[in-house]
Design an enzyme around this catalytic site. Structure first.
Site, PDB file in Angstrom:
ATOM      1  N   ASP A  18       0.878  -1.168   0.000  1.00 45.23           N
ATOM      2  CA  ASP A  18       0.000   0.000   0.000  1.00 45.23           C
ATOM      3  C   ASP A  18       0.920   1.224   0.000  1.00 45.23           C
ATOM      4  O   ASP A  18       2.108   1.123   0.338  1.00 45.23           O
ATOM      5  CB  ASP A  18      -0.896  -0.034   1.230  1.00 45.23           C
ATOM      6  CG  ASP A  18      -1.764   1.199   1.365  1.00 45.23           C
ATOM      7  OD1 ASP A  18      -2.373   1.605   0.364  1.00 45.23           O
ATOM      8  OD2 ASP A  18      -1.828   1.759   2.478  1.00 45.23           O
ATOM      9  N   ASP A  20      -0.008   5.141   0.887  1.00 41.74           N
ATOM     10  CA  ASP A  20      -0.165   6.182   1.899  1.00 41.74           C
ATOM     11  C   ASP A  20      -0.052   5.612   3.310  1.00 41.74           C
ATOM     12  O   ASP A  20      -0.751   4.655   3.673  1.00 41.74           O
ATOM     13  CB  ASP A  20      -1.512   6.888   1.749  1.00 41.74           C
ATOM     14  CG  ASP A  20      -1.635   7.599   0.413  1.00 41.74           C
ATOM     15  OD1 ASP A  20      -0.625   7.693  -0.301  1.00 41.74           O
ATOM     16  OD2 ASP A  20      -2.753   8.051   0.086  1.00 41.74           O
TER      17      ASP A  20
END
Length: 277
Positions: A18, A20
């Protein structure tokens, strides 16, 4: 435990990250808000609100229902925005804005996975106009992100073609495994959010990074490793120590416009204020 050397007689493997709060310390879209304002994509009022929105995001993010409302809202907000202009703004400010907020720990993990012979794939709900160049900066081999429809005039139509969120991230990973020959039980995944549980569950080596409350609880219950990333570092300060040169990212699914995502989060902040009143 991270295997340091890949057995090349076995099927290929990958590490899925992922973006952020997992690889970078902030929201990739909100980080460009000042640049979007200077480029005329968002108003001064919206740009000023992003400081509050970034605080909300860092404090706990948004749950599933809030993300769904943001998706619908940002789709309408981005209609008519010129895609090339967004790409140019990101390209001009990428190193100044993103380079300083990359976690040193994440950069080290990416390096280790590459040295072990694994592909590195960024899997993000954010937009290609942001995710693709960040993936290239990180040396990722592939990028999975949300894709929005672009009209013949080169502007967003406001329609979402593909939304890389929740279960669709896991589906994209499984499709990549089929096309690239990845052995998912031997693959790795990293995320900070409980919304990425399907992605984490799809691999044999899931890791919770700076997890939100729900993901931390799940990770403890399932005995998943919990990692604490807290040292942002400029990549150029690390480059002399890297033995694996950066590799341009291959876009698997491009993204919702970065400015549109910012607009959606602006809406979320406004909603929080209205509720408080």
């Amino acid at each position: 435990m991270l295997d340091l050397v890949e057995n090349h007689s076995l099927p290929r493997t990958a590490a899925f990250f992922d973006l952020d709060k997992t690889v970078i310390a902030k929201s990739s879209t909100l980080t460009f808000s000042k640049s979007f304002y200077q480029g005329g994509l968002i108003s001064r009022r919206a740009a000023l609100r992003t400081a509050y929105i970034q605080f909300v995001f860092l404090a706990g993010g948004a749950d599933h229902d809030q993300m769904e409302r943001m998706r619908k809202y940002l789709s309408a907000m981005c209609r008519g925005w010129n895609v090339q202009q967004v790409k140019e703004i990101v390209a001009e400010t990428l190193h100044d804005l993103i380079d300083p907020i990359i976690y040193d720990e994440a950069a080290s993990l990416i390096e280790q996975h590459h040295k072990a012979g694994r592909d590195v794939v960024i899997v993000s709900t954010s937009g290609a106009e942001v995710v693709e160049p960040i993936g290239e900066l990180l040396g990722a081999d592939r990028v999975v992100a949300t894709r929005m429809v672009v009209g013949e005039d080169g502007c967003f139509t406001g329609e979402v073609e593909y939304y890389a969120y929740g279960p669709t991230k896991a589906e994209a990973i499984k499709e990549l495994a089929a096309s690239e020959g990845y052995d998912l039980p031997r693959c790795y995944a990293y995320s900070d959010s409980a919304t990425d549980l399907p992605m984490l569950e799809s691999v044999g080596h899931p890791h919770a990074v700076n997890p939100d409350r729900t993901l931390r609880r799940e990770a403890v219950a399932r005995s998943w490793p919990i990692l604490d990333f807290h040292r942002p570092v400029r990549l150029k300060q690390r480059l002399p120590a890297l033995s694996v040169p950066p590799r341009p990212a291959l876009v698997v699914a491009a993204a919702v416009g970065a400015a549109a995502a910012t607009a959606g989060l602006v809406w979320y902040a406004s909603r929080r204020r209205a509720t408080a009143v």
